[in-house]
Design an enzyme around this catalytic site. Structure first.
Site, PDB file in Angstrom:
ATOM      1  N   TYR A   6      -1.186  -0.837  10.383  1.00 32.99           N
ATOM      2  CA  TYR A   6      -1.284  -1.032   8.937  1.00 32.99           C
ATOM      3  C   TYR A   6      -0.005  -0.557   8.258  1.00 32.99           C
ATOM      4  O   TYR A   6       0.564  -1.251   7.403  1.00 32.99           O
ATOM      5  CB  TYR A   6      -2.492  -0.265   8.411  1.00 32.99           C
ATOM      6  CG  TYR A   6      -2.856  -0.568   6.981  1.00 32.99           C
ATOM      7  CD1 TYR A   6      -3.470  -1.764   6.643  1.00 32.99           C
ATOM      8  CD2 TYR A   6      -2.599   0.352   5.965  1.00 32.99           C
ATOM      9  CE1 TYR A   6      -3.819  -2.041   5.329  1.00 32.99           C
ATOM     10  CE2 TYR A   6      -2.942   0.085   4.657  1.00 32.99           C
ATOM     11  CZ  TYR A   6      -3.555  -1.118   4.334  1.00 32.99           C
ATOM     12  OH  TYR A   6      -3.882  -1.391   3.030  1.00 32.99           O
ATOM     13  N   SER A  13       0.865  -1.176   0.000  1.00 33.96           N
ATOM     14  CA  SER A  13       0.000   0.000   0.000  1.00 33.96           C
ATOM     15  C   SER A  13       0.897   1.220   0.000  1.00 33.96           C
ATOM     16  O   SER A  13       2.057   1.149   0.442  1.00 33.96           O
ATOM     17  CB  SER A  13      -0.888  -0.004   1.254  1.00 33.96           C
ATOM     18  OG  SER A  13      -1.483   1.256   1.460  1.00 33.96           O
TER      19      SER A  13
END
Length: 274
Positions: free
Chosen positions: A157, A144
């Site tokens: 995350y 990501s």
């Protein structure tokens, strides 16, 4: 290795029960690939498989919890048997959690590390030896832009996705002599179920803001899937499909301290107020 779709590619996709995983399977089907669609949600994987079959490709739906090493080992063995080898592994399965770093319980750290980081590690550990033995292959690790930019309220995350980027960079250098290519996919926002299925803490608004940005994105899962496979076919290491992520990454590399001390806090504060 530069991935070629001139002949049927034998591909394994984790997290294939929906979102980007499903889009990747469908795009692979359009490129005449043979596919193993794996997900902890077998019903979701089977639904994806039904959609793939309608496009004329051969597909097998398998259940796999990527956070369990034994499950990934079984997936690798089954895929090799069903497909006769694996040319492309896409480590896509992922989950999310958000909130202030001191508000996230250890259980949620362990949960997200198990899926987002250990799941990718296990995938590489179990599939790369098969690729070495057959003389080549390609791995797409879905990270990501959070792994490159590390914005506030997303520490777990960010940590897992930064780990995936680091692993991919290491593998790219290490596996090139073995004719195994590596691509790390770093999108920003597009519509998936990851926020709805996540674990969120505090009144930080990060999950609500992310949902809005996902809905507004011009490039959604089908376009991201095409971008990822094209990047792998071109032998690209860093695949950043969204322009905002690409420009912010360049800005961070240009002035990293200013980026985190001035720009990110200011932008995040303004965005949170909205």
């Amino acid at each position: 290795m530069t991935l070629s779709f001139d002949k049927p590619v034998r591909a394994v996709v984790t997290g294939a029960g929906g979102g980007l995983g499903r889009a990747l399977c469908l795009e692979l089907a359009r490129r005449n690939a043979r596919i193993v669609a794996a997900d902890i949600d077998l019903a979701g994987a089977q639904e994806t498989a039904s959609m793939v079959e309608k496009l004329g490709s051969r597909v097998h739906a398998l259940a796999c919890d990527v956070a369990q090493r034994s499950a990934v080992a079984e997936l690798a063995s089954s895929a090799a048997s069903l497909l006769g080898g694996v040319d492309l592994l896409i480590n896509n399965a992922g989950v999310a959690t958000s909130g202030p770093v001191d508000a996230i319980p250890q259980a949620d750290w362990e949960w997200i590390m198990g899926v987002n980081l250990w799941g990718v590690i296990y995938g590489c550990e179990q599939f790369v030896p098969h690729m070495r033995a057959q003389g080549g292959g390609h791995v797409i690790n879905v990270a990501s832009s959070a792994g490159l930019l590390c914005t506030p309220m997303m520490a777990p995350y960010n940590v897992t996705k930064a780990g995936v980027v680091a692993l991919s960079e290491t593998m790219a250098a290490e596996l090139a002599p073995a004719n195994i290519g590596v691509t790390v996919l770093c999108p920003t926002f597009f519509r998936t179920r990851i926020i709805d299925a996540g674990r969120h803490h505090g009144e930080n608004g990060a999950s609500r803001a992310a949902s809005k940005l996902m809905d507004r994105a011009k490039m959604q899962a089908p376009e991201v899937a095409r971008f990822a496979l094209d990047a792998a076919a071109a032998g690209t290491l860093y695949a950043l499909p969204h322009a905002d992520g690409s420009w912010l990454w360049r800005l961070k590399r240009l002035a990293p301290e200013r980026f985190y001390q001035k720009l990110v806090p200011r932008y995040f504060s303004r965005f949170a107020r909205r």
